[in-house]
Design a protein around this motif. Structure first.
Motif, mmCIF file in Angstrom:
data_model
loop_
_atom_site.group_PDB
_atom_site.id
_atom_site.type_symbol
_atom_site.label_atom_id
_atom_site.label_comp_id
_atom_site.label_asym_id
_atom_site.label_seq_id
_atom_site.Cartn_x
_atom_site.Cartn_y
_atom_site.Cartn_z
ATOM 1 N N LEU A 59 58.940 18.885 51.557
ATOM 2 C CA LEU A 59 58.666 17.462 51.339
ATOM 3 C C LEU A 59 59.781 16.556 51.881
ATOM 4 O O LEU A 59 59.483 15.523 52.504
ATOM 5 C CB LEU A 59 58.414 17.190 49.855
ATOM 6 C CG LEU A 59 57.155 17.857 49.259
ATOM 7 C CD1 LEU A 59 56.960 17.425 47.817
ATOM 8 C CD2 LEU A 59 55.919 17.533 50.086
ATOM 9 N N SER A 115 46.564 16.452 43.514
ATOM 10 C CA SER A 115 47.759 15.694 43.892
ATOM 11 C C SER A 115 48.135 15.954 45.345
ATOM 12 O O SER A 115 48.495 15.029 46.088
ATOM 13 C CB SER A 115 48.925 16.062 42.972
ATOM 14 O OG SER A 115 48.640 15.752 41.625
ATOM 15 N N LEU A 116 48.044 17.205 45.765
ATOM 16 C CA LEU A 116 48.363 17.549 47.151
ATOM 17 C C LEU A 116 47.352 16.954 48.119
ATOM 18 O O LEU A 116 47.714 16.474 49.204
ATOM 19 C CB LEU A 116 48.418 19.075 47.304
ATOM 20 C CG LEU A 116 49.526 19.785 46.520
ATOM 21 C CD1 LEU A 116 49.426 21.295 46.703
ATOM 22 C CD2 LEU A 116 50.902 19.293 46.955
ATOM 23 N N MET A 119 48.248 13.499 48.786
ATOM 24 C CA MET A 119 49.313 13.370 49.782
ATOM 25 C C MET A 119 48.746 13.441 51.202
ATOM 26 O O MET A 119 49.222 12.754 52.105
ATOM 27 C CB MET A 119 50.365 14.461 49.583
ATOM 28 C CG MET A 119 51.192 14.316 48.323
ATOM 29 S SD MET A 119 52.510 15.566 48.234
ATOM 30 C CE MET A 119 53.039 15.353 46.536
ATOM 31 N N ALA A 122 47.477 10.136 51.965
ATOM 32 C CA ALA A 122 48.588 9.214 52.185
ATOM 33 C C ALA A 122 49.156 9.358 53.596
ATOM 34 O O ALA A 122 49.484 8.363 54.246
ATOM 35 C CB ALA A 122 49.683 9.468 51.153
ATOM 36 N N VAL A 135 53.883 9.465 48.093
ATOM 37 C CA VAL A 135 54.281 10.865 47.921
ATOM 38 C C VAL A 135 55.032 11.067 46.605
ATOM 39 O O VAL A 135 54.781 12.036 45.859
ATOM 40 C CB VAL A 135 55.145 11.332 49.112
ATOM 41 C CG1 VAL A 135 55.773 12.696 48.834
ATOM 42 C CG2 VAL A 135 54.298 11.399 50.377
ATOM 43 N N LEU A 138 52.505 10.797 43.666
ATOM 44 C CA LEU A 138 51.658 11.989 43.598
ATOM 45 C C LEU A 138 52.460 13.223 43.212
ATOM 46 O O LEU A 138 51.945 14.115 42.527
ATOM 47 C CB LEU A 138 50.961 12.198 44.943
ATOM 48 C CG LEU A 138 49.877 11.157 45.253
ATOM 49 C CD1 LEU A 138 49.500 11.192 46.734
ATOM 50 C CD2 LEU A 138 48.636 11.399 44.390
ATOM 51 N N LEU A 139 53.725 13.272 43.607
ATOM 52 C CA LEU A 139 54.584 14.385 43.185
ATOM 53 C C LEU A 139 54.802 14.343 41.679
ATOM 54 O O LEU A 139 54.857 15.392 41.023
ATOM 55 C CB LEU A 139 55.920 14.326 43.919
ATOM 56 C CG LEU A 139 56.918 15.439 43.574
ATOM 57 C CD1 LEU A 139 56.350 16.812 43.963
ATOM 58 C CD2 LEU A 139 58.262 15.208 44.270
ATOM 59 N N LEU A 210 49.750 20.975 53.356
ATOM 60 C CA LEU A 210 49.327 20.433 52.069
ATOM 61 C C LEU A 210 47.882 20.807 51.739
ATOM 62 O O LEU A 210 47.562 21.142 50.593
ATOM 63 C CB LEU A 210 49.487 18.908 52.070
ATOM 64 C CG LEU A 210 50.932 18.382 52.119
ATOM 65 C CD1 LEU A 210 50.944 16.879 52.384
ATOM 66 C CD2 LEU A 210 51.658 18.688 50.818
#
Length: 441
Positions: A59, A115-116, A119, A122, A135, A138-139, A210
């Protein structure tokens, strides 16, 4: 299928008659092969996913390559680690009121996958500061979902997998996942059209990583749903906050547990070692081991080779594993610091940088396997969820304080940070040796 499962369990767990059933309900004994294999595949998939979306490596690399401000990069590791731990004290109380707890893990795994995938969206739609915020947010959601899984799997594992088999389960999963992440790293290394920084292929590389990781977590959720779990005790329900505060008392009311939590807090030295060793290597000079693929290669190789070794040792003396891992991490940090100060050109050599990263990763795997096995074996069915939640919450606070290491580095340099971590590692090793051997109880 049942016979195949029993045969694979006998081979992997070295338990031919499948009747080693310490500290689990008698009703769960015959289902242990199925539970072992479901845990093994689920853990393997999620451990591989972890290597593909590492907050210590992938990341930060992604945000740098895609032009996000550096302020977001400095927040990744503290958020990833602490938010996966801090809410667990409250999650455990809610879980306590549910007889079948595997569904907490399933829901948490799906949450991590979503969540991934967020990303991925995004990366496609945002850039710069907006990408950084997306990011990081969402992390945070990913880490909270991870916290649910962490409490659930220890509780379910304690009801379905026997003592003397839990350590090798974790070790096997780490070894298989390490092998697969090694293969992934090789693909990245030999795919220069995707790995050259600054080219358009960067975004697509991370989209692929991801997306693939999200699929791994979804597959793990499906597999984990098949774990044959027996209902657990639900006594002690009440207000989550009140019960959580009561659980905190375990730190001083249960001496052995309190000493374990103190030791685990000191073991964070191994968790912070790798990023700062990488910093010293990067500052000493460029080399292939500072590339994304090279770092993943070293980490994957460590997981593949170290997991089973640490796991089997943990089943007989997990406190010795923690002590050995802390000592190893301390030695690696001391060697890296000496090279950085005295001969930085030597530290920049690819083979030596790779050896240091590999050794630090092996030590970190040992610390993780050792402390997880120790906690599960120390607890009973009645206390396991509370022990896990209290321990993880305390360590979450300690990890969040890791942000202060960045402040220390800005004022005193990376040498001061490594020096502090070396001291913590020495104390952690000595403290681990003084813990009782819970595998002999």
């Amino acid at each position: 299928m049942s016979k195949l499962t029993d045969r694979m369990y006998g081979l992997l767990a070295e338990d031919e008659d499948a009747r080693v059933c310490k500290d689990i309900p008698e009703s769960a004994c015959n289902d242990q092969p199925q539970a072992f294999m479901a845990h093994l595949w689920s853990l393997t998939l999620t451990k591989l996913g972890d290597s593909l979306v590492s907050a210590r490596l992938v990341l930060p690399w992604m945000l740098t390559a895609l032009g996000a401000p550096s302020v977001f990069i400095s927040a990744l590791v503290p958020l990833r680690e602490s938010l996966a731990l801090l809410p667990q004290l409250f999650i455990a109380q809610q879980m306590r009121q549910t007889p079948i707890r595997k569904w907490f893990w399933v829901v948490g795994s799906v949450g991590q996958a979503l969540s991934l995938l967020g990303m991925v969206v995004a990366i496609l739609l945002a850039e710069g500061t907006l990408l950084g915020w997306a990011v990081v947010t969402l992390l945070a959601l990913f880490s909270l979902s991870r916290g649910v899984c962490s409490v659930a799997i220890k509780d379910v594992q304690g009801k379905t997998i026997s003592k003397t088999r839990r350590g090798r389960l974790s070790g096997l999963a780490a070894s298989v996942a390490g092998f697969l992440s090694l293969a992934t790293a090789l693909v990245i290394i030999f795919a220069p059209e995707y790995t050259n920084v600054g080219q358009q292929g960067d975004a697509w590389l991370f989209i692929l990583l991801l997306s693939f990781a999200a699929l791994l977590w979804l597959a793990a959720a499906v597999i984990y749903a098949s774990v044959p779990e027996v209902p657990g005790a639900t006594e002690g329900g009440g207000n989550a906050l009140v019960e959580a505060l009561k659980s905190i008392r375990l730190l001083w009311q249960d001496k052995n547990f309190g000493q374990f939590v103190l030791t685990r807090a000191l073991l964070v030295a191994s968790a912070f070692a790798i990023p700062y060793i990488v910093v010293m290597i990067q500052r000493s000079g460029e080399g292939s081991l500072t590339s994304l693929g090279g770092l993943m290669l070293a980490s994957g190789l460590a997981g593949m080779l170290a997991g089973r070794f640490w796991g089997k040792w943990s089943d007989s003396a997990s406190h010795h594993v923690m002590a050995a891992a802390a000592a190893m991490a301390t030695f690696v940090m001391a060697a890296a610091l000496a090279l950085y100060v005295l001969t930085p050109e030597l530290l920049a050599q690819q083979w030596l940088a790779g050896l240091l990263i590999f050794s630090a990763a092996v030590a970190h795997h040992g610390a993780r396997v050792g402390r997880k096995t120790y906690l599960v074996d120390m607890a009973t069915q009645e206390t396991r969820a509370q022990y896990t939640a209290v321990s993880n919450t305390v360590i979450g606070i300690v990890l969040l304080l890791g942000i202060l290491l960045g402040v220390l580095e800005s004022y005193a340099g990376v040498e001061a940070v490594i020096g502090l971590l070396i001291i913590l590692g020495i104390v952690a090793s000595l403290r681990a040796l003084s813990l009782p051997n819970v595998q002999q109880d």
